[in-house]
Design a protein around this motif. Sequence first.
Motif, mmCIF file in Angstrom:
data_model
loop_
_atom_site.group_PDB
_atom_site.id
_atom_site.type_symbol
_atom_site.label_atom_id
_atom_site.label_comp_id
_atom_site.label_asym_id
_atom_site.label_seq_id
_atom_site.Cartn_x
_atom_site.Cartn_y
_atom_site.Cartn_z
ATOM 1 N N ARG A 1 14.560 -2.225 -8.516
ATOM 2 C CA ARG A 1 15.150 -3.528 -8.828
ATOM 3 C C ARG A 1 16.435 -3.744 -8.025
ATOM 4 N NH1 ARG A 1 15.363 -3.267 -14.552
ATOM 5 N NH2 ARG A 1 13.113 -3.223 -14.462
ATOM 6 N N GLU A 2 17.252 -2.712 -7.934
ATOM 7 C CA GLU A 2 18.500 -2.826 -7.175
ATOM 8 C C GLU A 2 18.215 -2.972 -5.676
ATOM 9 O OE1 GLU A 2 22.615 -3.163 -6.591
ATOM 10 O OE2 GLU A 2 21.290 -3.528 -8.295
ATOM 11 N N ALA A 3 17.257 -2.225 -5.166
ATOM 12 C CA ALA A 3 16.888 -2.362 -3.745
ATOM 13 C C ALA A 3 16.416 -3.776 -3.450
ATOM 14 C CB ALA A 3 15.807 -1.349 -3.380
ATOM 15 N N HIS A 4 15.601 -4.330 -4.334
ATOM 16 C CA HIS A 4 15.082 -5.693 -4.151
ATOM 17 C C HIS A 4 16.180 -6.743 -4.290
ATOM 18 C CE1 HIS A 4 10.853 -4.147 -5.409
ATOM 19 N NE2 HIS A 4 11.134 -3.850 -4.155
ATOM 20 N N ARG A 5 17.157 -6.464 -5.144
ATOM 21 C CA ARG A 5 18.275 -7.400 -5.288
ATOM 22 C C ARG A 5 19.057 -7.478 -3.978
ATOM 23 N NH1 ARG A 5 23.401 -7.522 -5.630
ATOM 24 N NH2 ARG A 5 23.698 -5.283 -5.686
ATOM 25 N N ILE A 6 19.271 -6.326 -3.356
ATOM 26 C CA ILE A 6 20.038 -6.265 -2.106
ATOM 27 C C ILE A 6 19.219 -6.824 -0.938
ATOM 28 C CG2 ILE A 6 21.098 -4.698 -0.422
ATOM 29 C CD1 ILE A 6 21.775 -2.870 -2.861
ATOM 30 N N ALA A 7 17.941 -6.480 -0.911
ATOM 31 C CA ALA A 7 17.083 -6.901 0.213
ATOM 32 C C ALA A 7 15.744 -7.389 -0.340
ATOM 33 C CB ALA A 7 16.884 -5.740 1.178
ATOM 34 N N PRO A 8 15.678 -8.651 -0.728
ATOM 35 C CA PRO A 8 14.446 -9.188 -1.324
ATOM 36 C C PRO A 8 13.210 -9.028 -0.440
ATOM 37 C CG PRO A 8 16.250 -10.748 -1.565
ATOM 38 C CD PRO A 8 16.745 -9.648 -0.685
ATOM 39 N N GLU A 9 13.414 -8.959 0.862
ATOM 40 C CA GLU A 9 12.277 -8.812 1.774
ATOM 41 C C GLU A 9 11.541 -7.474 1.613
ATOM 42 O OE1 GLU A 9 15.948 -7.356 3.942
ATOM 43 O OE2 GLU A 9 15.468 -9.045 2.644
ATOM 44 N N LEU A 10 12.139 -6.546 0.885
ATOM 45 C CA LEU A 10 11.492 -5.248 0.643
ATOM 46 C C LEU A 10 10.399 -5.316 -0.417
ATOM 47 C CD1 LEU A 10 14.464 -2.705 0.671
ATOM 48 C CD2 LEU A 10 12.721 -3.043 2.419
ATOM 49 N N ARG A 11 10.354 -6.376 -1.179
ATOM 50 C CA ARG A 11 9.385 -6.478 -2.277
ATOM 51 C C ARG A 11 7.956 -6.245 -1.813
ATOM 52 N NH1 ARG A 11 11.648 -8.630 -7.007
ATOM 53 N NH2 ARG A 11 13.631 -9.635 -6.625
ATOM 54 N N MET A 12 7.539 -6.939 -0.788
ATOM 55 C CA MET A 12 6.162 -6.807 -0.304
ATOM 56 C C MET A 12 5.903 -5.409 0.251
ATOM 57 S SD MET A 12 4.702 -9.480 -1.243
ATOM 58 C CE MET A 12 3.128 -9.226 -0.485
ATOM 59 N N GLN A 13 6.888 -4.866 0.948
ATOM 60 C CA GLN A 13 6.756 -3.526 1.518
ATOM 61 C C GLN A 13 6.548 -2.483 0.413
ATOM 62 O OE1 GLN A 13 10.060 -2.377 4.020
ATOM 63 N NE2 GLN A 13 9.635 -0.219 3.712
ATOM 64 N N THR A 14 7.300 -2.600 -0.672
ATOM 65 C CA THR A 14 7.188 -1.598 -1.728
ATOM 66 C C THR A 14 5.870 -1.724 -2.487
ATOM 67 O OG1 THR A 14 8.459 -2.984 -3.257
ATOM 68 C CG2 THR A 14 9.678 -1.316 -2.032
ATOM 69 N N LEU A 15 5.288 -2.908 -2.507
ATOM 70 C CA LEU A 15 3.984 -3.067 -3.170
ATOM 71 C C LEU A 15 2.914 -2.211 -2.525
ATOM 72 C CD1 LEU A 15 3.819 -6.919 -3.803
ATOM 73 C CD2 LEU A 15 3.994 -5.117 -5.528
ATOM 74 N N ASP A 16 3.013 -2.019 -1.207
ATOM 75 C CA ASP A 16 2.017 -1.243 -0.466
ATOM 76 C C ASP A 16 2.391 0.227 -0.302
ATOM 77 O OD1 ASP A 16 0.453 -3.513 -0.128
ATOM 78 O OD2 ASP A 16 1.414 -4.039 1.779
ATOM 79 N N ASP A 17 3.557 0.619 -0.775
ATOM 80 C CA ASP A 17 4.023 1.993 -0.598
ATOM 81 C C ASP A 17 3.341 2.904 -1.615
ATOM 82 O OD1 ASP A 17 5.509 4.421 -0.531
ATOM 83 O OD2 ASP A 17 7.236 3.324 0.262
ATOM 84 N N PRO A 18 2.629 3.927 -1.143
ATOM 85 C CA PRO A 18 1.944 4.846 -2.069
ATOM 86 C C PRO A 18 2.881 5.516 -3.073
ATOM 87 C CG PRO A 18 1.354 5.331 0.216
ATOM 88 C CD PRO A 18 2.413 4.279 0.245
#
Length: 182
Positions: A151-168
């Motif tokens: 949640r904190e990573a996404h708050r700082i860099a919202p563009e990471l949301r899609m990347q983390t969805l695909d991260d195993p």
Amino acid sequence: KDWMNTSIYRSRVKAVEESMSPEEFKRASDTAEGYIDLGLFDEAVDVLESLPTRAKISKEVIILHMRILVKSGQPLKASYLGENLCFGDPENIPLILEVGQLKHDAGEFTDALKWLMSVESKCRDSAHFHLLRAKCHASMGDLEACSLALREAHRIAPELRMQTLDDPAFEAIYGAAPNQPE
């Protein structure tokens, strides 16, 4: 001139005598990098070990040793060299985070988290810092702490949301990523 007879002075003179020109250093570094890229790690180490003492302890050479260790499957040893570099360059956030990543890659999730917590004051504004924390927590099965760090990573860099969805690493939270058509 008593100071000229001191061991400190003699060691400094020897260090200057052992030094090499920037061109020679670049040539040797490039040769070692070429060997590393080819997977010829022993040859790369030989080149680095043939350097004068002052060159051997340079940041550039230590980073080359880290590359050798990583490529030869020894990320934990590489992290130890990285930690030493961080002492000399304590504001180098990418290097600090690389040490945590190497510990994570080595499967040392607790050590990675300890390292990250020890540098939190310098890195708390980095999305990568929180993403790496989340990966460590996920690997240790602490999904609540993982979610908070994500949640904190996404708050700082919202563009990471899609990347983390695909991260195993986050399958336990998001489920397995769907297979991509070829």
